[in-house]
Write an enzyme that holds these catalytic residues in place. Structure first.
Site, PDB file in Angstrom:
ATOM      1  N   GLU A 123       0.680  -1.169  -0.086  1.00 44.93           N
ATOM      2  CA  GLU A 123       0.150   0.024   0.098  1.00 44.93           C
ATOM      3  C   GLU A 123       0.944   1.307  -0.121  1.00 44.93           C
ATOM      4  OE1 GLU A 123      -0.839  -2.783   1.736  1.00 44.93           O
ATOM      5  OE2 GLU A 123      -2.816  -3.219   1.150  1.00 44.93           O
ATOM      6  N   HIS A 149     -11.817  -4.847   8.179  1.00 41.72           N
ATOM      7  CA  HIS A 149     -12.325  -4.780   6.971  1.00 41.72           C
ATOM      8  C   HIS A 149     -13.529  -3.710   6.615  1.00 41.72           C
ATOM      9  CE1 HIS A 149      -9.702  -7.916   6.270  1.00 41.72           C
ATOM     10  NE2 HIS A 149      -9.918  -7.865   4.824  1.00 41.72           N
TER      11      HIS A 149
END
Lengths: 328, 323
Positions: free
Chosen positions: A62, A131
């Site tokens: 990321e 999440h």
């Protein structure tokens, strides 16, 4: 024209932007054709059209994804980086907060970072604690970032085009539960300006200020309460930061009551900032305190029954509106 | 080691002395109390920056760190703008809003100066990705220290750069200290360049005090990148002869080692090379005198310049300034 889903609308906005400007490209985990065009298929079909240099499937990195987007943006391109799930932004916060958000300012305007970071999240699909978070307040708190989230497919298309056009970094939040939502197809080239809220439903008794998936709940409640003679105005912010203060304040001055509503946890949420601003600027128009609804202050749970208890529900919205009206 | 032509050698010498004289001037101003800002001294690392920047073209991109004076000066930021920025003046490269740790000057390819250790590598990849996408032929070089090799961004960036064969050069200036921690106390691998192999990348280690080794390592890496052969990780061995920042205690740096490294000082070595190449003492001194005069003038102008006005707080946050 027919209907279009939010996933299709996002795909179309990106496709159109890529067709018009060779500087627009996508990068992120699994976004390529070999990987199926993204976990939620938003980039499906684009590799075939634009090639692997413009739809770059990346490693699970990321920081490298957002860092590369920052660098490419500095060089004049318009990258669209995908961080597959919003919780993973924690991995690349340095690039977003210290670099994307600040380089225009720290360079005295010599450079700018026209990038879009697409990310997805949402409570209600059983993804559990790592999440599901709505983390928009983290970004709204950082000067230099636009934070955007659509509540319907047409807005998704229009906001995405405007985000790609924008010469500043945009955090674009897509709610998983909204991908399948259908809107009337707005047609090609559709744009919704950043920083402009929508009055999703007009009303005269109370303003509900919300964004993203909870707009749907607010609209459903407004329909129900209309039968009881309560007229609810629903403001869909669309842009969370900078937000459309003018539309919000005008609405509250008209109705005299306000409720902020979001899926993110309530403490220190964007609703708190908006509520405080309303109280400062509309004190004379207010008939009571501004109320706030947000998620429970705990990690998002896994078990369905807990998850449903965690997320703001329609009954809470009804109760808060009625309490605000003195009809609790 | 192959030789370097006289013009290039002179170019490297001039850039090296610009870096060194700028550093000396900054420390002198700080010691006299004439300015009070953060400054990260580059004494001992001048040649690494100068030789590496000489290997680049004007339009190539550079990403550097808060200890980036060497790259910034050697790549050609005008002294006047550089000093004004460091002193927080509106005439600076960034209108005084960046400062010593955040110098940007795209005209000379200095795209980002970052204060966050290791964070420049992923950004350099992006600049290089833009060049790959557009075919503009530019190379990006990112400079960082040995300490930066231990943050996650280093590893993510190296892997991604090699995956896409990006036109980027990773220049690690191994000055033997990450802040106050010695290399051996923060890194167990014997080298940084050796890590390149873990990503299938070319890695080289050079003596950053040797003008021939340093220039050729940089030039080879830049040429490879420009030819589409992918990234290189260079580990330039050098020594930070002072503390982490000006005024910081550096008693943790063993005196014997410091004395040993001072014998490796790149400046007298470079001077000897220049004399061997038939440059005269007079010529070399004249170059330094010219640089000093330019710096003195730049400092005087910077000291006299105005600070940015309060309206600057609202400008450059977003493209659109709030009404």
């Amino acid at each position: 024209m027919g209907e279009i889903t939010m996933a299709q609308a996002l795909n179309r906005a990106i496709d159109e932007a890529m067709a018009e400007d060779s500087g627009v490209f996508c990068l992120g985990e699994d976004v390529g054709a070999k990987q199926g065009g993204g976990v939620f298929k938003v980039t499906a079909g684009l590799t075939e059209k634009y090639g692997e240099h413009r739809i770059r499937a990346t490693p699970i990195s990321e920081t490298a994804i957002v860092g590369a987007a920052v660098g490419a943006a500095l060089a004049g391109q318009r990258p669209i980086a995908e961080i597959m799930l919003m919780n993973f932004v924690g991995v690349c916060m340095d690039q977003i907060v210290n670099h994307a958000a600040k380089l225009r300012f720290m360079s005295g305007g010599q450079t700018n970072v026209p990038l879009v970071i697409r990310t997805t999240t949402g409570v209600g699909v059983g993804f559990g604690g790592q999440h599901s978070d709505m983390l928009e307040a983290w970004f709204a708190h950082v000067a230099g970032l636009h934070v955007v989230t659509p509540s319907n497919a047409a807005d998704a298309q229009g906001l995405m085009r405007a985000s790609i056009d924008c010469n500043d970094p945009v955090i674009f939040i897509e709610n998983i539960l909204c991908y399948g939502l259908k809107s009337q197809d707005p047609g090609p080239g559709y744009r919704v300006p950043l920083g402009k809220a929508a009055v999703a439903r007009e009303g005269s008794d109370i303003s509900v200020i919300t964004y993203g998936r909870t707009v749907l709940d607010a609209l459903a409640v407004a329909s129900e309460l209309a039968n009881e003679g309560i007229s609810v105005e629903v403001i869909d912010l669309r842009s969370i930061a900078p937000y459309d203060e003018e539309t919000v304040l005008a609405s509250v001055r008209k109705t005299g009551r306000a409720l902020t509503l979001h899926e993110a946890v309530r403490p220190f949420g964007t609703g708190a900032e908006i509520a405080a601003n309303i109280q400062e600027k509309c004190w004379d128009s207010l008939k009571g305190p501004v109320r706030r609804i947000g998620g429970t202050f705990s990690p998002v749970p896994f078990a369905s029954v807990l998850e449903q208890a965690w997320i703001p529900n329609k009954q809470q919205i009804v109760d808060q509106i009625k309490a605000s009206m003195g009809r609790g | 080691m192959a030789d370097i032509d006289r013009d290039t050698l002179l170019d490297i010498y001039t850039r090296t002395m610009k870096v060194n004289r700028t550093d000396e001037k900054f420390r002198s101003l700080l010691m006299q109390g004439k300015v009070a800002v953060m400054y990260y001294c580059v004494r001992g690392q001048e040649l690494v920056s100068a030789a590496a920047m000489t290997a680049l073209r004007d339009e190539d991109y550079v990403v550097c760190t808060y200890r980036g004076q060497g790259e910034q000066t050697a790549k050609g930021i005008p002294a006047e703008k550089w000093w004004a920025e460091c002193l927080g003046k509106v005439t600076g490269t960034c209108k005084g809003k960046g400062g010593t740790m955040h110098i940007t000057h795209p005209e000379k390819g200095i795209m980002v100066t970052t204060g966050v250790v290791g964070s420049g590598l992923p950004i350099a990849n992006g600049l290089a990705m833009a060049s790959q996408n557009t075919g503009d032929g530019k190379v990006t070089m990112v400079s960082f220290g040995d300490g930066a090799a231990n943050i996650g961004a280093f590893h993510e960036a190296l892997n991604m750069a090699q995956l896409y064969k990006l036109p980027v050069v990773f220049l690690c200036q191994n000055n033997r200290y990450g802040e106050h921690t010695a290399f051996a106390d923060h890194t167990q691998s014997e080298s940084i360049y050796g890590r390149a192999a873990g990503y299938g990348m070319k890695g080289v280690r050079v003596d950053g005090n040797d003008v021939f080794a340093m220039y050729h390592a940089a030039k080879d890496a830049v040429d490879r990148a420009r030819a589409g052969e992918g990234p290189t990780l260079i580990e330039a061995m050098c020594y930070r002869m002072m503390g982490h920042f000006f005024g910081a205690d550096f008693s943790y740096m063993p005196k014997e080692h410091l004395a040993e490294m001072q014998r490796e000082d790149p400046l007298p070595k470079l001077r000897a090379v220049m004399l061997e190449h038939q440059f005269t003492e007079v010529e070399l001194d004249a170059i330094v005198a010219g640089i000093d005069a330019e710096i003195d003038e730049a400092v005087a102008k910077a000291l006299a310049a105005d600070p940015p006005g309060p309206e600057e707080l609202q400008i450059d946050v977003f493209e659109k300034v709030p009404a």
